[in-house]
Structures are given as structure tokens and as C-alpha cells.
Design an enzyme around this catalytic site. Structure first.
Site, PDB file in Angstrom:
ATOM      1  N   LYS A   9       1.242  -6.805 -19.140  1.00 53.82           N
ATOM      2  CA  LYS A   9       1.436  -7.381 -17.807  1.00 53.82           C
ATOM      3  C   LYS A   9       0.369  -8.436 -17.529  1.00 53.82           C
ATOM      4  O   LYS A   9       0.607  -9.403 -16.854  1.00 53.82           O
ATOM      5  CB  LYS A   9       1.381  -6.297 -16.735  1.00 53.82           C
ATOM      6  CG  LYS A   9       1.669  -6.790 -15.319  1.00 53.82           C
ATOM      7  CD  LYS A   9       3.009  -7.479 -15.218  1.00 53.82           C
ATOM      8  CE  LYS A   9       3.249  -8.103 -13.868  1.00 53.82           C
ATOM      9  NZ  LYS A   9       4.479  -8.949 -13.854  1.00 53.82           N
ATOM     10  N   GLU A  64      12.556 -20.988 -17.188  1.00 56.09           N
ATOM     11  CA  GLU A  64      12.237 -19.620 -16.735  1.00 56.09           C
ATOM     12  C   GLU A  64      13.349 -18.657 -17.131  1.00 56.09           C
ATOM     13  O   GLU A  64      13.082 -17.543 -17.570  1.00 56.09           O
ATOM     14  CB  GLU A  64      12.010 -19.622 -15.221  1.00 56.09           C
ATOM     15  CG  GLU A  64      11.807 -18.260 -14.592  1.00 56.09           C
ATOM     16  CD  GLU A  64      10.627 -17.472 -15.156  1.00 56.09           C
ATOM     17  OE1 GLU A  64       9.803 -18.067 -15.890  1.00 56.09           O
ATOM     18  OE2 GLU A  64      10.542 -16.259 -14.886  1.00 56.09           O
ATOM     19  N   GLU A 102      11.801 -12.543 -23.392  1.00 54.23           N
ATOM     20  CA  GLU A 102      10.818 -11.445 -23.283  1.00 54.23           C
ATOM     21  C   GLU A 102      11.484 -10.112 -23.000  1.00 54.23           C
ATOM     22  O   GLU A 102      10.933  -9.069 -23.302  1.00 54.23           O
ATOM     23  CB  GLU A 102       9.765 -11.750 -22.223  1.00 54.23           C
ATOM     24  CG  GLU A 102      10.262 -11.846 -20.799  1.00 54.23           C
ATOM     25  CD  GLU A 102       9.121 -12.084 -19.809  1.00 54.23           C
ATOM     26  OE1 GLU A 102       7.994 -11.637 -20.053  1.00 54.23           O
ATOM     27  OE2 GLU A 102       9.370 -12.739 -18.797  1.00 54.23           O
ATOM     28  N   HIS A 145      19.812 -35.957 -27.273  1.00 57.88           N
ATOM     29  CA  HIS A 145      18.716 -36.379 -28.152  1.00 57.88           C
ATOM     30  C   HIS A 145      18.413 -35.333 -29.219  1.00 57.88           C
ATOM     31  O   HIS A 145      17.343 -35.339 -29.808  1.00 57.88           O
ATOM     32  CB  HIS A 145      17.468 -36.685 -27.313  1.00 57.88           C
ATOM     33  CG  HIS A 145      17.680 -37.770 -26.332  1.00 57.88           C
ATOM     34  ND1 HIS A 145      17.858 -39.094 -26.678  1.00 57.88           N
ATOM     35  CD2 HIS A 145      17.828 -37.726 -24.984  1.00 57.88           C
ATOM     36  CE1 HIS A 145      18.058 -39.818 -25.602  1.00 57.88           C
ATOM     37  NE2 HIS A 145      18.047 -39.022 -24.562  1.00 57.88           N
ATOM     38  N   CYS A 147       0.850  -1.192   0.000  1.00 49.51           N
ATOM     39  CA  CYS A 147       0.000   0.000   0.000  1.00 49.51           C
ATOM     40  C   CYS A 147       0.888   1.244   0.000  1.00 49.51           C
ATOM     41  O   CYS A 147       2.047   1.210   0.347  1.00 49.51           O
ATOM     42  CB  CYS A 147      -0.873  -0.016   1.243  1.00 49.51           C
ATOM     43  SG  CYS A 147      -1.768  -1.560   1.427  1.00 49.51           S
ATOM     44  N   ASN A 167      -0.197  -0.317   6.185  1.00 48.73           N
ATOM     45  CA  ASN A 167       0.438  -1.107   5.124  1.00 48.73           C
ATOM     46  C   ASN A 167       1.009  -2.333   5.815  1.00 48.73           C
ATOM     47  O   ASN A 167       1.688  -2.219   6.819  1.00 48.73           O
ATOM     48  CB  ASN A 167       1.560  -0.301   4.463  1.00 48.73           C
ATOM     49  CG  ASN A 167       2.236  -1.093   3.348  1.00 48.73           C
ATOM     50  OD1 ASN A 167       1.733  -2.128   2.921  1.00 48.73           O
ATOM     51  ND2 ASN A 167       3.387  -0.616   2.888  1.00 48.73           N
ATOM     52  N   GLY A 168       0.705  -3.538   5.315  1.00 49.23           N
ATOM     53  CA  GLY A 168       1.264  -4.745   5.926  1.00 49.23           C
ATOM     54  C   GLY A 168       0.181  -5.768   6.245  1.00 49.23           C
ATOM     55  O   GLY A 168      -0.935  -5.697   5.743  1.00 49.23           O
ATOM     56  N   TRP A 216      -3.516  -1.951  -1.469  1.00 50.71           N
ATOM     57  CA  TRP A 216      -3.346  -3.151  -2.300  1.00 50.71           C
ATOM     58  C   TRP A 216      -3.961  -4.262  -1.453  1.00 50.71           C
ATOM     59  O   TRP A 216      -3.370  -4.691  -0.451  1.00 50.71           O
ATOM     60  CB  TRP A 216      -1.863  -3.389  -2.563  1.00 50.71           C
ATOM     61  CG  TRP A 216      -1.562  -4.630  -3.337  1.00 50.71           C
ATOM     62  CD1 TRP A 216      -1.131  -5.827  -2.835  1.00 50.71           C
ATOM     63  CD2 TRP A 216      -1.666  -4.835  -4.744  1.00 50.71           C
ATOM     64  NE1 TRP A 216      -0.955  -6.738  -3.832  1.00 50.71           N
ATOM     65  CE2 TRP A 216      -1.278  -6.167  -5.022  1.00 50.71           C
ATOM     66  CE3 TRP A 216      -2.030  -4.026  -5.813  1.00 50.71           C
ATOM     67  CZ2 TRP A 216      -1.254  -6.706  -6.309  1.00 50.71           C
ATOM     68  CZ3 TRP A 216      -2.002  -4.558  -7.097  1.00 50.71           C
ATOM     69  CH2 TRP A 216      -1.630  -5.878  -7.338  1.00 50.71           C
ATOM     70  N   ARG A 223       2.932   1.894  -7.405  1.00 48.36           N
ATOM     71  CA  ARG A 223       2.997   0.705  -6.541  1.00 48.36           C
ATOM     72  C   ARG A 223       1.808  -0.214  -6.793  1.00 48.36           C
ATOM     73  O   ARG A 223       1.793  -1.351  -6.340  1.00 48.36           O
ATOM     74  CB  ARG A 223       3.023   1.109  -5.073  1.00 48.36           C
ATOM     75  CG  ARG A 223       4.213   1.942  -4.652  1.00 48.36           C
ATOM     76  CD  ARG A 223       3.952   2.644  -3.331  1.00 48.36           C
ATOM     77  NE  ARG A 223       4.009   1.719  -2.240  1.00 48.36           N
ATOM     78  CZ  ARG A 223       5.049   1.600  -1.396  1.00 48.36           C
ATOM     79  NH1 ARG A 223       6.104   2.351  -1.586  1.00 48.36           N
ATOM     80  NH2 ARG A 223       5.038   0.766  -0.410  1.00 48.36           N
ATOM     81  N   LYS A 244      12.749 -15.327 -19.509  1.00 47.92           N
ATOM     82  CA  LYS A 244      13.164 -13.970 -19.119  1.00 47.92           C
ATOM     83  C   LYS A 244      13.990 -13.329 -20.226  1.00 47.92           C
ATOM     84  O   LYS A 244      13.814 -12.176 -20.581  1.00 47.92           O
ATOM     85  CB  LYS A 244      13.960 -14.046 -17.819  1.00 47.92           C
ATOM     86  CG  LYS A 244      13.121 -14.295 -16.594  1.00 47.92           C
ATOM     87  CD  LYS A 244      12.418 -13.015 -16.226  1.00 47.92           C
ATOM     88  CE  LYS A 244      11.073 -13.096 -15.601  1.00 47.92           C
ATOM     89  NZ  LYS A 244      10.065 -13.960 -16.134  1.00 47.92           N
TER      90      LYS A 244
END
Ligand code: AGP
Length: 672
Positions: free
Chosen positions: A667, A541, A548, A564, A2, A107-108, A81, A27, A545
């Protein structure tokens, strides 16, 4: 996370606070609100974006109902958030006490809020929201009452919530006296406040903070204390801005950098009181304390990224805390998993005889890692499927199948359509998601939220690590409930998980050689990634990265597949990143991957080896050796992924790309 802003000074607070919230918009948030003190407490809050709040404030003002919101010189503001409770007007901050005297923003995560809420409701408090924060508002009001009645003792803790370090008096709190024998610890007579502005409010805050568990940044204003804002922090950021015409509080400096660059970073368990011309800091027991003064040399744009060049770098750096926050409140003191929030009965969990994990992109790679852990711990067959393929292959699902839908955004259409298909087949769907109130958790039977905070960069980093954590928790919970693993076995892994934030942090400390390597590889036409066991999804992964971010051909393989076919790709100087399993965990795998390294090296590859400390067997075959802390085999992706994130980011930056917003990508992919 937040966004939090507070101001006490000579100027109207509303504009300053709203401007601060706008600077924190990056944020990510899903509701916003403000409170101002001006011959009373005035507050306005709305779900959605700040424009909704602006519209509501304009309507208030047009109808003459702002009551001085626009002129008050003490105020706080919040962008939320959502973690506890969906993003609605009623759940937006600030939250007020029943008597409307105070307003608080947070916040938290307050881990013991369920206990606090139950006891407050039992004492007659009626809650107006679903949030953990509202508990604080009611507790602060009770402490103010106790203090103003002259009680040097802390108001009694709600039974079951030990008021650590205090001797709760037997007097009534909220009209109810608490039973004798509530947990009593060492006598602590709270400082009976002096007449300094805000001292009563600060002491009330200290008393409440001593009862809270979890991570929190809190700001509170009191209509009986105009000109004062009191803040507190534990495991969540709070900085002070010292201004010429007032003082500021914020979750980060970008909120007030337009007004002052002289800042004070508060330390752990500190309470701060700001007025127009004073800043006072104490610890939670009232002893004077000091923050860390610093001069902000970032510009406003850089400040939004915490001084990093890209949100992605900031989010990579936030991974230790994101992992810690996702674990927070879900591990008992005895090392058991606590997932009460996952509303699936233990019997239903015991009935599960098949698991499908459906996801896309990075979330899919998290599922691939999870498969190894879940099958090893639960002995339940676990398939991992690309969400976009899942329903078209007519999978065999029934009422004893659990489908786990992993999604950072909670809006990925491929994943949403996959879970809808699963529900049509009467499977039980559990969402693992980072966005409270989004579509995927809303349409699932249960949800386990990751607490990575908003992930702004398109390339997913901290969300990936927290998805792994969430999957580990689900696997351990299943094993625990089904009795497949003994309590001590679960406790051992839980203690290993609790070490992971520190281990991820230690990897971040040694990334300069990786950044240098990235600059060297920026011109390469292609990079290959190989791994075995849980290192294989990490290789995938790492390749994703790079694709992209650097728009570079990259491919991940199971190392055993090289012979193979893919080994034909190896040419002189071909960069090959190799994710090496621990020699301690699965030595047979380690020996095989050393052979793979020899094979690619013999054909001219430039080897970049990710290996754990102490693994000397690989050194001879590594052109670049990146060390990660020794980690249990199944948890290794939490540390081996980080260098690959940094490498891809650096290569993209060296190529001059927009790291946070790569071409052609969004996103959240809300189309099939
Ligand atoms: C990962 O870096 C990408 N941004 C992308 O693959 C992403 O993981 C995928 O689109 C899934 O998104 P979700 O987690 O929001 O469902």
C-alpha cells in the site's frame, strides 16, 4: 474515518469498548483512547496503535491506578485518523472539559472550529490539544452549567457563531458575558430537561450541535450521569446496537456485532441517549425522532467491510462522501476558495512562475489531470513528473517554482526524495496528502490534506478522486489570488464542484452492466485504454488498475497516438476502452475520438465506450456504452474513472485474485 464505540449496560465497559475498537482497526488510525464512568471519569489515550493503549492500561492497572477503569459499566472509545493536529497523545481522543466532568469523542470535521476555539480561548478556556473536537468538550461543559443553573435558554454562542434558532441569554458563559447584539434568530427556548437519566446531557448535546458546522459523529459521557452515553450525528455515521445486557453506539456495526445484531441507524441531525435498558432518539431541537431499525445479517469479518466483499468496493462506494469531505470547509458561501490551511502567503503564490507536480502511480495520474486544469485556470506552466525520474533529470528549479507532491500515504520514498531535491533547489513544496502527520507533509512547506479517510485496499480509488479535488482547489486558489480568474468565474466552477459528489453517486448506481462486462472480459489477454485531453490520464489510470488487480496486460494511450503505432495491436475482439470527452466542452476533441473509435472498430476491436449522457454520436461505435452524467470538461475524470475502477475490480474478482492485496504490491512503497 475514525472509529467510535460506546456502551451503557450491566457489564464492564472497558473490555467491550476495546474489543469494538479492535474490530474497527481496519479503518486505519494513528491514535486511540477510552473513557469510563465509575464513581468518576477515568480516561486513557495514546498515539499509535491499540497495543500502545493496552500497554498504558496494563501499567495503570498494575500500579493500582486504574481507579475502576476496568469495572465501570459506561464507556466510550475512539481510534483517531488525524485531520486537525498530528497523531500525538495530547491530540488523541477522548477530550475532556477543563473541569474533568465530561469526555467526548468525535469522527468528522467541525468546519467552524477555528471561530469556536478563538472565542472559547478569549473567554479564558485553555486548550490541551490542537483538535477541533476539544471545542465540543468545553461547549458541552458550558451548556451543562447553564442547564443546571436552571436556564431554559441556550448558553450564549461565542460571538460570531450564531446559535442558530436560539436566543442566547446575556448571562455569562465561562465567566464572560458576550456583547449585546450577537446574532439573534428566532426565539427557541430549549427543553428544560426532565429528571430522566441523561436528559440534561442530551439537551446539552442538542444545544452544542445546533452551533456546529460540518460533519460530525459525537459521543459524550458525564461523570454526573453514570450509566448514560449520549451520541449525535450529522453527515457522519452512527448506529445503535440494542443488546440484552446493555446498548451500544458505534461508527459501524462491526464494533458490536459480536454482542447483538439488532441495530438502529440514526438519521441526519439526531441525538441518541443510551442507558442499560433504554434508547431515546430526538432531533437537534429535542423533538422525538426515530432511527431505522435493521437486523445485521453480516458476519463480523464482512461487517468490517461494511458488507462489501472487498475494502476496494467499500472505498469505491465511499467516493461521493470522500469528495464531499475534501471540499468541506474550503468553499465560501460566495463561491470563493478558502485554503487558509495552506500556509503559503498570497504574495508567494503570486510569485510562482512554474509548477512541477511529482508523484507515483495513481497519484501521478492525478497530477496529469491537474495539469490541464491548473494551466487552463492559472496560465502558469505546469509539468508533471514521475517522482522516481524527477531528480535524476536535473530539473530547472528556483525560488519561484512550486513543487506539488501528491501522495496518499505520505510515505512514498520516490516522492519524498523528489521533494527533498526540490527543497535543496529552494523551490517551495506543497504536499497533497491523505495521511495526517506522515513524512511527506511534514517535510513540505505546506500541505493540503485530502479527506478520503483511510484507504485500505492497495489499489487507490477514493484517494485518486480526492487528489483531483485537492488539485482543482489549488489551481482555483492560485487563479483567484493572482487575479487570473474573476470571482464569478471561480464561483461557477465551485458550484460545479459542489455537484460532483452527487454525480459520482449517480455513476455508482448504474455499475451492474460494468460488473457483468468485467466477468465477460476476465479471460481476455489484454485490454487497451484510449482517451484524449483529461481522458488520457484516465485511460492510463484504468490500465494501471487492471494491471495491478487482474495481473493482465493493459495499456493506456493518448487516442491521437493510435495511428503512430499502437493501432497495430488491434486484433479481432481486442477490448478497447475509450474515454470520450464531452461533446459540449471540446467538440473538436469529441469528433476526433469518434474517428478513433471508427478506426479501432474497423480493425475488429470490441469497444467499451465511457460517454456522457446525451452523447448519441458514439452509440454506433460502442459494443458496450457506459453513461456518465454530463460534467464540465476539466472535472470529467471524477466520473469517467469510476467505471474503470469497477471494471478492474470485477475482472480481478472473476480471476479469483485477492482484490485488496494484489501480489507483489504494498500500500505504501517506502523504498526507492
Ligand atoms: C495505485 O492504485 C497504486 N496503489 C500505486 O500506484 C500508488 O498510487 C503509488 O504507489 C503512490 O502511492 P502514494 O499515493 O501513497 O504516494
Amino acid at each position: 474515518m475514525c472509529g467510535i464505540v460506546g456502551y451503557a449496560g450491566a457489564r464492564p465497559a472497558l473490555g467491550i469498548v476495546l474489543d469494538g475498537l479492535r474490530r474497527l482497526e481496519y479503518r486505519g488510525y494513528d491514535s486511540a483512547g477510552v473513557a469510563v464512568i465509575n464513581s468518576g471519569l477515568l480516561s486513557c489515550k495514546r498515539s499509535g496503535k491499540l497495543t500502545n493503549l493496552d500497554k498504558a492500561l496494563a501499567e495503570l492497572s498494575a500500579n493500582g491506578g486504574d481507579g475502576g477503569l476496568v469495572t465501570g459499566t459506561t464507556g466510550i472509545g475512539h481510534t483517531r485518523w488525524a485531520t486537525h493536529g498530528p497523531p500525538t497523545d495530547r491530540n488523541a481522543h477522548p477530550h475532556q472539559s477543563t473541569n474533568g466532568r465530561i469526555a467526548v469523542i468525535h469522527n468528522g470535521i467541525i468546519e467552524n472550529f477555528a471561530t469556536l476555539r478563538a472565542e472559547l480561548e478569549a473567554a479564558g478556556v485553555e486548550f490541551a490539544s490542537d483538535t477541533d473536537t476539544e471545542c465540543v468538550a468545553h461547549m458541552l461543559a458550558a451548556e451543562l452549567t447553564a442547564l443546571e443553573e436552571g436556564s431554559p435558554h441556550q448558553a450564549p454562542a461565542p460571538a460570531g457563531v450564531p446559535a442558530s434558532g436560539t436566543v442566547p441569554n446575556k448571562g455569562p458563559l465561562l465567566g464572560v458575558s458576550f456583547e449585546e447584539g450577537s446574532p439573534v434568530q428566532a426565539e427557541h427556548v430549549s427543553r428544560v430537561p426532565s429528571s430522566k437519566p441523561g436528559e440534561v446531557l442530551a439537551e446539552a448535546m442538542r444545544r452544542v450541535c445546533r452551533r456546529l458546522e460540518g460533519a460530525f459523529t459525537l459521543l459524550v459521557v458525564d461523570k454526573e450521569a453514570p450509566g448514560v452515553v449520549v451520541g449525535a450525528r450529522r453527515d457522519s455515521p452512527l448506529v445503535v446496537g440494542r443488546g440484552e445486557d446493555g446498548n451500544y453506539l458505534a461508527s459501524d456495526v462491526s464494533a458490536f456485532i459480536a454482542h447483538t445484531r439488532e441495530a438502529v441507524e440514526l438519521g441526519q441531525d439526531q441525538v441518541v441517549t443510551i442507558t442499560a435498558d433504554a434508547v431515546e432518539i430526538t432531533d437537534f431541537r429535542g423533538e422525538p425522532a426515530a432511527g431505522r431499525d435493521f437486523h445485521v445479517d453480516w458476519d463480523a469479518t464482512a461487517a468490517e467491510k461494511g458488507g462489501y466483499d472487498y475494502f476496494m468496493l467499500k472505498e469505491i462506494a465511499e467516493q461521493p462522501r470522500a469528495v464531499a469531505d475534501t471540499l468541506r470547509g474550503r468553499l465560501s458561501d460566495t463561491g470563493q476558495i478558502m485554503l487558509d490551511e495552506v500556509r503559503v502567503s498570497e504574495q508567494d503564490l503570486r510569485d510562482v512562475d512554474k509548477i512541477f507536480i511529482v508523484a507515483c502511480g495513481t497519484a501521478y495520474h492525478a497530477g496529469l489531470v491537474a495539469k490541464y486544469a491548473i494551466e487552463h485556470w492559472t496560465r502558469i506552466p505546469c509539468e508533471v513528473e514521475l517522482a522516481s525520474e524527477f531528480r535524476y533529470r536535473d530539473p530547472v528549479l528556483d525560488r519561484t517554482t512550486m513543487v506539488v507532491a501528491i501522495s496518499q500515504s505520505g510515505e512514498t520514498m520516490d516522492t519524498l526524495m523528489a521533494l527533498r531535491h526540490a527543497k535543496e533547489q529552494h523551490a517551495r513544496v506543497l504536499a497533497i496528502c491523505n495521511t495526517n502527520g506522515s513524512t511527506i507533509p511534514r517535510e513540505s512547506d505546506a500541505v493540503l490534506y485530502t479527506h478520503a479517510g483511510p484507504e485500505i485496499a492497495v489499489a487507490s480509488t477514493k484517494a485518486f478522486l480526492t487528489q483531483l479535488i485537492a488539485c482543482y482547489l489549488v489551481g482555483l486558489h492560485l487563479a483567484q489570488v493572482r487575479g487570473i480568474m474573476y470571482a464569478d468565474e471561480v464561483a461557477t466552477i465551485v458550484s460545479q464542484l459542489q455537484e460532483m459528489p452527487g454525480k459520482v453517486d449517480s455513476v455508482l448506481d448504474v455499475m451492474e452492466p460494468v460488473r457483468q462486462l468485467g466477468r465477460e472480459l476476465a479471460g481476455s489477454p489484454s485490454v487497451l485504454f484510449i482517451g484524449r485531453h483529461v481522458g488520457y490520464p484516465v485511460a492510463l489510470e484504468g490500465a494501471l488498475k487492471l494491471k495491478e488487480l487482474a495481473y493482465m496486460h493493459a495499456e493506456g494511450f493518448a487516442a491521437g497516438e493510435l495511428k503512430h503505432g499502437p493501432i497495430a495491436l488491434i486484433d479481432n475482439g481486442t477490448p478497447v476502452v475509450c474515454v470520450v470527452p464531452s461533446p459540449v466542452g471540446r467538440s473538436v476533441l469529441h469528433d476526433k475520438i469518434v474517428s478513433n473509435l471508427q478506426e479501432v472498430r474497423a480493425r475488429g476491436a470490441r469497444t467499451i465506450v465511457i460517454a456522457e449522457e446525451g452523447d448519441e454520436a458514439v452509440a454506433a461505435y460502442a459494443d458496450h456504452l457506459v453513461r456518465v452524467p454530463r460534467t464540465p470538461t476539466l472535472l470529467a475524470p471524477l466520473v469517467t474513472t469510476v467505471p474503470l475502477q469497477v471494471l478492474a475490480c470485477e475482472i480481478a474478482s472473476a480471476r479469483g485474485h485477492d482484490v485488496d492485496q494484489p501480489r507483489n504490491l504494498a500500500k505504501s512503497v517506502t523504498v526507492e
